[in-house]
Scaffold this motif. Structure first.
Motif, mmCIF file in Angstrom:
data_model
loop_
_atom_site.group_PDB
_atom_site.id
_atom_site.type_symbol
_atom_site.label_atom_id
_atom_site.label_comp_id
_atom_site.label_asym_id
_atom_site.label_seq_id
_atom_site.Cartn_x
_atom_site.Cartn_y
_atom_site.Cartn_z
ATOM 1 N N LYS A 15 0.817 -1.216 0.000
ATOM 2 C CA LYS A 15 0.000 0.000 0.000
ATOM 3 C C LYS A 15 0.852 1.268 0.000
ATOM 4 C CE LYS A 15 -0.492 -0.028 5.060
ATOM 5 N NZ LYS A 15 -1.448 -0.101 6.194
ATOM 6 N N TYR A 16 2.133 1.119 0.334
ATOM 7 C CA TYR A 16 3.028 2.273 0.348
ATOM 8 C C TYR A 16 3.743 2.472 -0.988
ATOM 9 C CZ TYR A 16 2.343 1.951 5.393
ATOM 10 O OH TYR A 16 1.789 1.896 6.654
ATOM 11 N N PHE A 17 3.326 1.728 -1.998
ATOM 12 C CA PHE A 17 3.944 1.837 -3.320
ATOM 13 C C PHE A 17 2.921 2.349 -4.331
ATOM 14 C CE2 PHE A 17 6.726 -0.859 -0.991
ATOM 15 C CZ PHE A 17 7.989 -0.630 -1.518
ATOM 16 N N ILE A 18 3.335 3.334 -5.095
ATOM 17 C CA ILE A 18 2.451 3.945 -6.090
ATOM 18 C C ILE A 18 2.891 3.420 -7.454
ATOM 19 C CG2 ILE A 18 1.637 6.128 -7.062
ATOM 20 C CD1 ILE A 18 2.328 7.380 -4.315
ATOM 21 N N GLU A 19 2.193 2.394 -7.915
ATOM 22 C CA GLU A 19 2.622 1.659 -9.098
ATOM 23 C C GLU A 19 1.711 1.904 -10.296
ATOM 24 O OE1 GLU A 19 4.440 -2.420 -7.767
ATOM 25 O OE2 GLU A 19 2.549 -2.162 -6.686
ATOM 26 N N ASN A 20 2.265 1.638 -11.469
ATOM 27 C CA ASN A 20 1.506 1.625 -12.726
ATOM 28 C C ASN A 20 0.760 2.934 -12.993
ATOM 29 O OD1 ASN A 20 2.266 -1.137 -13.060
ATOM 30 N ND2 ASN A 20 0.619 -1.721 -11.652
ATOM 31 N N GLY A 21 1.392 4.036 -12.629
ATOM 32 C CA GLY A 21 0.787 5.335 -12.902
ATOM 33 C C GLY A 21 -0.446 5.634 -12.079
ATOM 34 N N ARG A 22 -0.613 4.944 -10.960
ATOM 35 C CA ARG A 22 -1.797 5.158 -10.116
ATOM 36 C C ARG A 22 -1.858 6.596 -9.616
ATOM 37 N NH1 ARG A 22 -2.742 4.856 -4.545
ATOM 38 N NH2 ARG A 22 -0.675 3.987 -4.073
ATOM 39 N N GLU A 23 -3.052 7.172 -9.670
ATOM 40 C CA GLU A 23 -3.250 8.518 -9.144
ATOM 41 C C GLU A 23 -3.123 8.485 -7.621
ATOM 42 O OE1 GLU A 23 -3.716 11.442 -10.623
ATOM 43 O OE2 GLU A 23 -3.493 10.568 -12.620
ATOM 44 N N ALA A 24 -2.346 9.411 -7.101
ATOM 45 C CA ALA A 24 -2.147 9.456 -5.648
ATOM 46 C C ALA A 24 -1.991 10.903 -5.211
ATOM 47 C CB ALA A 24 -0.916 8.647 -5.255
ATOM 48 N N SER A 25 -2.409 11.178 -4.000
ATOM 49 C CA SER A 25 -2.307 12.530 -3.455
ATOM 50 C C SER A 25 -0.881 12.804 -2.999
ATOM 51 C CB SER A 25 -3.270 12.689 -2.278
ATOM 52 O OG SER A 25 -2.868 11.848 -1.200
ATOM 53 N N ASN A 26 -0.613 14.065 -2.713
ATOM 54 C CA ASN A 26 0.709 14.426 -2.196
ATOM 55 C C ASN A 26 0.991 13.724 -0.872
ATOM 56 O OD1 ASN A 26 1.891 16.204 -4.131
ATOM 57 N ND2 ASN A 26 0.446 17.796 -3.535
ATOM 58 N N ILE A 27 -0.045 13.554 -0.052
ATOM 59 C CA ILE A 27 0.133 12.873 1.235
ATOM 60 C C ILE A 27 0.555 11.422 1.010
ATOM 61 C CG2 ILE A 27 -1.008 12.113 3.353
ATOM 62 C CD1 ILE A 27 -0.526 15.096 3.244
ATOM 63 N N GLU A 28 -0.088 10.753 0.052
ATOM 64 C CA GLU A 28 0.287 9.367 -0.250
ATOM 65 C C GLU A 28 1.720 9.286 -0.757
ATOM 66 O OE1 GLU A 28 -3.291 6.752 -1.795
ATOM 67 O OE2 GLU A 28 -3.397 8.739 -2.729
ATOM 68 N N TRP A 29 2.110 10.251 -1.574
ATOM 69 C CA TRP A 29 3.484 10.271 -2.075
ATOM 70 C C TRP A 29 4.482 10.502 -0.949
ATOM 71 C CZ3 TRP A 29 5.660 8.730 -6.435
ATOM 72 C CH2 TRP A 29 4.866 8.568 -7.569
ATOM 73 N N LEU A 30 4.116 11.346 0.005
ATOM 74 C CA LEU A 30 5.029 11.631 1.114
ATOM 75 C C LEU A 30 5.374 10.369 1.897
ATOM 76 C CD1 LEU A 30 3.752 14.999 2.659
ATOM 77 C CD2 LEU A 30 5.851 14.598 1.383
ATOM 78 N N PHE A 31 4.396 9.508 2.080
ATOM 79 C CA PHE A 31 4.614 8.312 2.894
ATOM 80 C C PHE A 31 4.851 7.061 2.045
ATOM 81 C CE2 PHE A 31 2.244 11.234 5.619
ATOM 82 C CZ PHE A 31 3.079 11.257 6.726
ATOM 83 N N SER A 32 5.068 7.273 0.754
ATOM 84 C CA SER A 32 5.339 6.133 -0.126
ATOM 85 C C SER A 32 6.778 5.660 0.048
ATOM 86 C CB SER A 32 5.089 6.528 -1.584
ATOM 87 O OG SER A 32 6.038 7.496 -2.010
ATOM 88 N N LYS A 33 6.993 4.411 -0.328
ATOM 89 C CA LYS A 33 8.331 3.825 -0.263
ATOM 90 C C LYS A 33 8.922 3.584 -1.643
ATOM 91 C CE LYS A 33 7.887 1.573 4.249
ATOM 92 N NZ LYS A 33 8.042 0.298 5.000
ATOM 93 N N GLY A 34 8.104 3.796 -2.672
ATOM 94 C CA GLY A 34 8.617 3.595 -4.013
ATOM 95 C C GLY A 34 7.510 3.521 -5.040
ATOM 96 N N THR A 35 7.914 3.210 -6.263
ATOM 97 C CA THR A 35 6.954 3.096 -7.362
ATOM 98 C C THR A 35 6.921 1.683 -7.944
ATOM 99 O OG1 THR A 35 8.629 3.800 -8.979
ATOM 100 C CG2 THR A 35 7.280 5.531 -7.971
ATOM 101 N N ASN A 36 7.639 0.766 -7.301
ATOM 102 C CA ASN A 36 7.657 -0.615 -7.785
ATOM 103 C C ASN A 36 7.856 -1.554 -6.597
ATOM 104 O OD1 ASN A 36 8.208 -3.122 -8.967
ATOM 105 N ND2 ASN A 36 9.114 -2.177 -10.778
#
Length: 273
Positions: A15-36
């Motif tokens: 859930k901490y990964f923003i993959e495949n061009g998924r739309e995400a908010s700035n907050i989600e990006w802040l707490f993300s760990k990667g894109t893959n």
């Protein structure tokens, strides 16, 4: 390689990964760990072969960064200057000049501490393109290290949104030091308007710089393929240096204005005496 059970135990991290061009908010990006997420699994698989000594060294490095962050306020060049001024004025913070120096030091110290703290965020699991001999993208590979602070969204936010704001707010406060000193000498003369005007312009360019950094949110750092957007950063820094040039020009104008008005005033005093 990770076992099926180990992979399953790590699935909650997806859930901490923003993959495949998924739309995400700035907050989600802040707490993300990667894109893959697959890159993360690959990294964790490699960690199984790291010696205990290397793991200990990594832990010591993180601790060192935290300690450096805590001591950062005492390492900046302004510390000794500030301390000397405080001693000379006997720590009398009722004086406006003392308040300016104190606020400047606090904000600059916080900015430096946040900038140093960002170093602890050294990993971000993303894609990097691979090219054929014609320069066409033929696939993607994993990267684990955030070699630049822009490559980690939270690090970007802490070191360039927050730290920059603290740095320049501290500088803006300090910019009023020569203004107040000049005001004490001129005592309400009309020429003070020029100093207020040039100081205001100088401060305004720094506010523009703060806003400009904030305009590049964490969600803009990576493209739809999960690749760090170097082209966007190149354009960003091109405009950044234009704004920095504006800061430099307004600084020179402010300094010259203060100098010329003080020179004129001192000549008048000399002539009258």
């Amino acid at each position: 390689m990770l076992s099926p059970d180990e992979i399953k135990s790590l699935q909650f991290q997806r859930k901490y990964f923003i993959e495949n061009g998924r739309e995400a908010s700035n907050i989600e990006w802040l707490f993300s760990k990667g894109t893959n997420f697959t890159c993360y699994l690959e990294y964790m698989s490699n960690q199984k072969f790291i010696s205990n000594e290397e793991k200990l060294n990594n832990s010591i490095e993180d601790l060192r960064i935290i300690l450096y962050t805590l001591t950062r306020p005492f390492q900046i060049c302004f510390f000794y200057f500030t301390l000397v001024v405080f001693i000379l004025h006997k720590f009398n913070f009722k004086k406006p000049i003392m308040k300016i120096i104190l606020v400047h030091y606090i904000f600059r110290s916080l900015g430096n501490a946040l900038d140093r703290l960002g170093s602890i965020m050294s990993h971000y699991f993303a894609n990097t393109p691979t090219y054929d001999i014609q320069g066409n993208v033929v696939g993607y590979e994993c990267i684990f290290e955030a070699e630049r602070f822009e490559m980690h969204p939270l690090r970007w936010f802490i070191t360039r949104h927050l730290a920059t704001a603290f740095w320049y707010v501290g500088e803006i406060v300090a910019d009023w030091y020569p203004l107040l000193r000049t005001k004490m000498l001129l005592k309400g003369e009309k020429s003070m308007f020029l100093i207020y005007l040039t100081c205001g312009l100088f401060n305004f360019t720094k506010i523009v710089l703060i806003i400009y950094y904030i305009s590049l949110g964490p969600s803009k750092l990576y493209d739809k393929h999960g690749v760090f957007d170097k082209n966007l950063l190149n354009v960003f820094y091109y405009n950044y240096w234009i704004i920095q040039l504006m800061v430099l020009y307004t600084s020179i104008i402010y300094d010259i204005t203060v100098f010329m008005i003080l020179k004129k005033k001192l000549n008048e005093i000399k002539y009258n005496t």
